[in-house]
Design an enzyme around this catalytic site. Structure first.
Site, PDB file in Angstrom:
ATOM      1  N   ASP A  75      -5.985  17.989 -16.216  1.00 34.34           N
ATOM      2  CA  ASP A  75      -6.185  16.673 -16.365  1.00 34.34           C
ATOM      3  C   ASP A  75      -5.724  16.456 -17.976  1.00 34.34           C
ATOM      4  O   ASP A  75      -6.584  17.107 -18.858  1.00 34.34           O
ATOM      5  CB  ASP A  75      -7.751  16.292 -16.225  1.00 34.34           C
ATOM      6  CG  ASP A  75      -8.123  14.871 -16.649  1.00 34.34           C
ATOM      7  OD1 ASP A  75      -7.228  14.239 -17.173  1.00 34.34           O
ATOM      8  OD2 ASP A  75      -9.071  14.314 -15.862  1.00 34.34           O
ATOM      9  N   TYR A 107     -15.024  15.512 -16.965  1.00 36.00           N
ATOM     10  CA  TYR A 107     -15.346  14.267 -17.057  1.00 36.00           C
ATOM     11  C   TYR A 107     -16.596  14.012 -15.806  1.00 36.00           C
ATOM     12  O   TYR A 107     -16.510  14.850 -14.835  1.00 36.00           O
ATOM     13  CB  TYR A 107     -14.126  13.391 -16.562  1.00 36.00           C
ATOM     14  CG  TYR A 107     -14.465  11.906 -16.278  1.00 36.00           C
ATOM     15  CD1 TYR A 107     -14.910  11.159 -17.332  1.00 36.00           C
ATOM     16  CD2 TYR A 107     -14.301  11.274 -15.041  1.00 36.00           C
ATOM     17  CE1 TYR A 107     -15.224   9.755 -17.084  1.00 36.00           C
ATOM     18  CE2 TYR A 107     -14.560  10.089 -14.828  1.00 36.00           C
ATOM     19  CZ  TYR A 107     -15.135   9.209 -15.943  1.00 36.00           C
ATOM     20  OH  TYR A 107     -15.402   7.887 -15.528  1.00 36.00           O
ATOM     21  N   LYS A 145      -6.934   4.732 -19.807  1.00 35.28           N
ATOM     22  CA  LYS A 145      -7.311   5.098 -21.166  1.00 35.28           C
ATOM     23  C   LYS A 145      -6.178   5.008 -22.048  1.00 35.28           C
ATOM     24  O   LYS A 145      -5.490   3.855 -22.237  1.00 35.28           O
ATOM     25  CB  LYS A 145      -7.814   6.734 -21.443  1.00 35.28           C
ATOM     26  CG  LYS A 145      -8.617   6.856 -20.166  1.00 35.28           C
ATOM     27  CD  LYS A 145     -10.069   6.013 -20.318  1.00 35.28           C
ATOM     28  CE  LYS A 145     -11.177   6.471 -19.359  1.00 35.28           C
ATOM     29  NZ  LYS A 145     -11.020   6.565 -17.886  1.00 35.28           N
ATOM     30  N   ARG A 183       0.754  -1.077   0.024  1.00 40.69           N
ATOM     31  CA  ARG A 183      -0.095   0.120   0.166  1.00 40.69           C
ATOM     32  C   ARG A 183       0.789   1.302  -0.072  1.00 40.69           C
ATOM     33  O   ARG A 183       0.451   2.254  -0.477  1.00 40.69           O
ATOM     34  CB  ARG A 183      -1.055   0.081   1.179  1.00 40.69           C
ATOM     35  CG  ARG A 183      -1.903   1.128   1.334  1.00 40.69           C
ATOM     36  CD  ARG A 183      -3.009   1.038   2.281  1.00 40.69           C
ATOM     37  NE  ARG A 183      -2.699   0.435   3.450  1.00 40.69           N
ATOM     38  CZ  ARG A 183      -2.121   1.198   4.552  1.00 40.69           C
ATOM     39  NH1 ARG A 183      -1.971   2.419   4.258  1.00 40.69           N
ATOM     40  NH2 ARG A 183      -1.926   0.535   5.597  1.00 40.69           N
TER      41      ARG A 183
END
Length: 393
Positions: free
Chosen positions: A180, A108, A205, A55
Site C-alpha cells: 500500500d 490502516y 488522499k 460498471r
C-alpha cells in the site's frame, strides 16, 4: 434523432470540431450503444476498444488509471470506488478459503478490521507481524501463505517496512508482496523497483488532494493478476464514479507540486514540534531520532513525505484542548488534503482496539497524526506553537 411523434429515439451525435477540449470531458453515461451484435462481440472479444456498461469501465476511469500506471511504471491498473475497495479487490479477488495472509501489524484501521474480522469469517486465515523485522515475518509463513500486505510507512506511527528484505523473502517462498503506497505515493517511493508484486493506492488522499474524491487503485506486475482483480471489482460493483475520476484527474495534475511543498513543510514542523515544551515525542522518518531512520534513509532517500506524528503530555484532556486551539486546522480522520488536518487515532482510525492494544502500538490518548498541507510554513508553526502551549500549560 427523433421519430415522427417527437420522442427521443437516440441522442444526437456530438458536433464535430477541428479542435479538441483542453480538459478531459466528463462522461457520466451508464450505458454505451453499439451498432450491431457483431460490433458488440468485437468489443467484448478485444478486437476493438469500446465501452458497454460503466460498471465494466468508462472513459474517465481509464484516464485516471493510465496516469497512475505511468506514475508507478506498470500498465493495466484498475481504478475502484475507494481505497478499501482496492484493498478488497486485491485480497478477496486473489485469495480463497484455506489461504493464509500475513499483514503488517500497523495497517490502516479498516485494513486491520478486514484482517481481523472479515477474512477469518470467509475462511482466510490471517497473521499480523512487524514488517520491519523480516525474520519475524518469516517465522509466520505457513505452507498455505499466499500473500503479505504492508504499507511502506505505517499509519499512524510512521514505522518503515523492510520492503527490500520482504521482497527477497517473498520471491524465495513464492508469495505475493502487496504494498500500500498511499502515504509515500509514487513521488516518494516506487514499490515495483524494490520487488513488489502488487501496489495499492487510496487516490482519495494525496493523489487527488482536495477531500472531494473517493477512489482507489491497484496494479500488479503480472497482467493475469490485473485481469483477475478487474473481474472481481466488476462483479462486486466496485465501480468508480466518473465525476470522482474527473475530479481526481484535475487533482493529479498538481500532485507533484503539492507533494513537494507539503513534504518540505512537514520536515520543518517535525523539527519545530520536537523543540516545544509539552511534546513527549515526534515521529518523522528523516529525523535522526526516528526508530527506523536508517531504513527510511535507505528506502526513501530525501523523501520524508508529508506525515508527522507526535504525542502530547496530558492525555485526552490535553488532546481536546489542542484540537480546539489549533485555529484553522481541521480535526478530521483524513490525509492528503491541501489543508493541514489532524487525526487522533484513539478516537478514530484505531478506536476499535482496546486501550491495551493501542498502548502496545504506542497510541496513547495524546497521540496525533498530522497530514501537512500547503499553508505558509511560518503560519503553520505558529498555530502549533500556540495550540501545544494551551494544551500543556
Amino acid at each position: 434523432m427523433r421519430n415522427s411523434r417527437g420522442s427521443i429515439m437516440r441522442p444526437d451525435p456530438l458536433p464535430l470540431s477541428a479542435s479538441h477540449p483542453v480538459v478531459t470531458p466528463l462522461s457520466p453515461s451508464v450505458v454505451y450503444a453499439s451498432e450491431t451484435p457483431d460490433a458488440l462481440d468485437d468489443q467484448y472479444e478485444g478486437r476493438v476498444q469500446g465501452y458497454t456498461y460503466s460498471r465494466e469501465g468508462h472513459p474517465n476511469a481509464d484516464v485516471v488509471a493510465k496516469r497512475l500506471d505511468a506514475m508507478e511504471g506498470m500498465p493495466g491498473g484498475v481504478v475502484t470506488s475507494s481505497g478499501m475497495a482496492a484493498v478488497s479487490a486485491v485480497v478477496l479477488g486473489l485469495l480463497s478459503a484455506g489461504d493464509h495472509i500475513i499483514g503488517a501489524n500497523q495497517l490502516y484501521g479498516r485494513s486491520l478490521r478486514l484482517m481481523k474480522d472479515d477474512l477469518p469469517r470467509l475462511g482466510i486465515t490471517t497473521t499480523l507481524a512487524d514488517p520491519g523485522d523480516v525474520q519475524a515475518v518469516k517465522r509466520d509463513i505457513r505452507p498455505e501463505t499466499k500473500m503479505i500486505l504492508v504499507e511502506v510507512v505505517s499509519n499512524p506511527t510512521l514505522c518503515l517496512a523492510d520492503i527490500k528484505g520482504l521482497s527477497l523473502l517473498c520471491r524465495e517462498k513464492g508469495i505475493l508482496l502487496v504494498v500500500d503506497n498511499t502515504f509515500t505515493t509514487p513521488r516518494g517511493f516506487k514499490p515495483f523497483d524494490h520487488g513488489a508484486d502488487i501496489v495499492i493506492h487510496s487516490i482519495t488522499k494525496l493523489l487527488a488532494g482536495h477531500s472531494d474524491v473517493m477512489l482507489g487503485y491497484a496494479v500488479a506486475r503480472d497482467p493475469a493478476i490485473n485481469d483477475q482483480m478487474r473481474v472481481f471489482a466488476i462483479t462486486t460493483g466496485m465501480t468508480p464514479s466518473p465525476f470522482d475520476c474527473w475530479l481526481a484527474e484535475r487533482g493529479m495534475l498538481s500532485f507533484e507540486l503539492r507533494f513537494d511543498r507539503a513534504q518540505e513543510t512537514a520536515a520543518l514542523l517535525a523539527d519545530h514540534l520536537a523543540g516545544l515544551p509539552g511534546i513527549k515525542r515526534v515521529l518523522y522518518p528523516l529525523r535522526d531520532d526516528h526508530p527506523d531512520h536508517a531504513l527510511a534513509a535507505d528506502l526513501l532517500g530525501v523523501s520524508g513525505c508529508n506525515m508527522v506524528s507526535f504525542e502530547l503530555e496530558g492525555g485526552r484532556a490535553a488532546a481536546n484542548i489542542f484540537t480546539r486551539e489549533a485555529e484553522g486546522l481541521n480535526f478530521a480522520p483524513t490525509l492528503g488534503d491541501v489543508g493541514t488536518t489532524l487525526s487522533h487515532p484513539a478516537s478514530s482510525s484505531h478506536r476499535a482496539l482496546t486501550t491495551a492494544e493501542r498502548a502496545a502500538l504506542g497510541l496513547g490518548e495524546g497521540f496525533f497524526r498530522v497530514s501537512v498541507g500547503l499553508e505558509a510554513p511560518e503560519l503553520l508553526l505558529s498555530v502549533f506553537t500556540n495550540a501545544v502551549a494551551a494544551a500543556t500549560s
